[in-house]
Design a protein around this motif. Structure first.
Motif, short mmCIF file in Angstrom:
data_model
loop_
_atom_site.label_atom_id
_atom_site.label_comp_id
_atom_site.label_asym_id
_atom_site.label_seq_id
_atom_site.Cartn_x
_atom_site.Cartn_y
_atom_site.Cartn_z
N GLU A 161 7.49 71.58 25.69
CA GLU A 161 6.37 71.44 24.76
C GLU A 161 6.40 72.50 23.67
O GLU A 161 6.03 72.24 22.53
CB GLU A 161 5.04 71.51 25.53
N SER A 162 6.84 73.71 24.02
CA SER A 162 6.92 74.77 23.01
C SER A 162 7.95 74.46 21.95
O SER A 162 7.72 74.68 20.75
CB SER A 162 7.27 76.10 23.68
N ILE A 163 9.09 73.94 22.36
CA ILE A 163 10.12 73.57 21.39
C ILE A 163 9.64 72.42 20.52
O ILE A 163 9.82 72.42 19.30
CB ILE A 163 11.43 73.19 22.10
N PHE A 164 9.00 71.43 21.15
CA PHE A 164 8.55 70.26 20.39
C PHE A 164 7.46 70.63 19.40
O PHE A 164 7.38 70.06 18.31
CB PHE A 164 8.05 69.17 21.33
N SER A 165 6.60 71.59 19.75
CA SER A 165 5.51 71.96 18.85
C SER A 165 5.96 72.90 17.73
O SER A 165 5.19 73.17 16.82
CB SER A 165 4.37 72.60 19.63
N ILE A 192 11.54 69.74 13.17
CA ILE A 192 11.84 68.56 12.36
C ILE A 192 12.26 68.98 10.95
O ILE A 192 13.09 68.33 10.33
CB ILE A 192 10.62 67.61 12.33
N GLY A 193 11.75 70.10 10.46
CA GLY A 193 12.09 70.55 9.13
C GLY A 193 13.41 71.33 9.05
O GLY A 193 13.83 71.74 7.98
N SER A 194 14.09 71.52 10.19
CA SER A 194 15.35 72.27 10.18
C SER A 194 16.53 71.36 9.88
O SER A 194 16.38 70.14 9.74
CB SER A 194 15.54 72.98 11.52
N LEU A 249 17.16 68.98 20.43
CA LEU A 249 16.94 67.75 21.20
C LEU A 249 17.69 67.78 22.53
O LEU A 249 17.16 67.36 23.56
CB LEU A 249 17.36 66.53 20.37
N MET A 250 18.92 68.26 22.51
CA MET A 250 19.68 68.38 23.76
C MET A 250 19.02 69.39 24.69
O MET A 250 18.91 69.15 25.90
CB MET A 250 21.13 68.78 23.46
N PHE A 251 18.56 70.50 24.14
CA PHE A 251 17.90 71.52 24.95
C PHE A 251 16.60 70.99 25.55
O PHE A 251 16.30 71.26 26.72
CB PHE A 251 17.63 72.77 24.11
N MET A 252 15.85 70.20 24.77
CA MET A 252 14.62 69.60 25.31
C MET A 252 14.93 68.59 26.41
O MET A 252 14.18 68.47 27.38
CB MET A 252 13.82 68.92 24.19
N THR A 253 16.05 67.90 26.28
CA THR A 253 16.45 66.97 27.32
C THR A 253 16.79 67.70 28.61
O THR A 253 16.42 67.26 29.70
CB THR A 253 17.67 66.14 26.86
N PHE A 254 17.49 68.83 28.50
CA PHE A 254 17.86 69.59 29.68
C PHE A 254 16.68 70.31 30.32
O PHE A 254 16.72 70.62 31.52
CB PHE A 254 18.95 70.60 29.36
N THR A 255 15.64 70.60 29.56
CA THR A 255 14.51 71.34 30.12
C THR A 255 13.36 70.44 30.55
O THR A 255 12.26 70.93 30.79
CB THR A 255 13.98 72.37 29.10
N LYS A 256 13.59 69.16 30.67
CA LYS A 256 12.52 68.27 31.17
C LYS A 256 12.18 68.58 32.62
O LYS A 256 11.02 68.56 33.01
CB LYS A 256 12.95 66.81 31.05
#
Length: 95
Positions: free
Chosen positions: A31-35, A39-41, A50-57
């Motif tokens: 949630e911290s990464i998503f918030s 998107i602007g990077s 996105l890969m990191f968020m997938t691994f940290t689910k």
């Protein structure tokens, strides 16, 4: 014998508490990464995030006993209940 008992209980509680904190805090990584403003990077950074968020689910956990037990507060309570039950059973047979 009593100070030894309290020292063992304290060490077990500290390990379980930190294991519980690890589980709790690792829930918020995605949630911290998503918030953040990802998107602007640039595109490469977006893919990495996105890969990191997938691994940290899945939350991080400290496993014991070949992966059967997860260090957490419910495990500490379960160990204390079992130890008390065994102690009362042994005291009953001792008399």
């Amino acid at each position: 014998m009593l100070p030894y008992f309290f020292a063992i209980i304290l060490v077990l509680f500290i390990h379980c508490w930190f294991g519980n904190e690890l589980i709790y805090r690792s829930h918020g990584i995605t949630e911290s990464i998503f918030s953040s403003n990802w998107i602007g990077s640039n595109l490469a950074t977006q893919r990495v995030l996105l890969m990191f968020m997938t691994f940290t689910k899945r939350p991080l956990k400290i496993k014991l006993g070949g992966g059967f037990f997860t260090m957490s507060i419910p495990l500490f309570v379960s160990i204390c209940r079992s130890a008390y039950s065994y102690l009362t059973l042994l005291q009953k047979f001792e008399q």
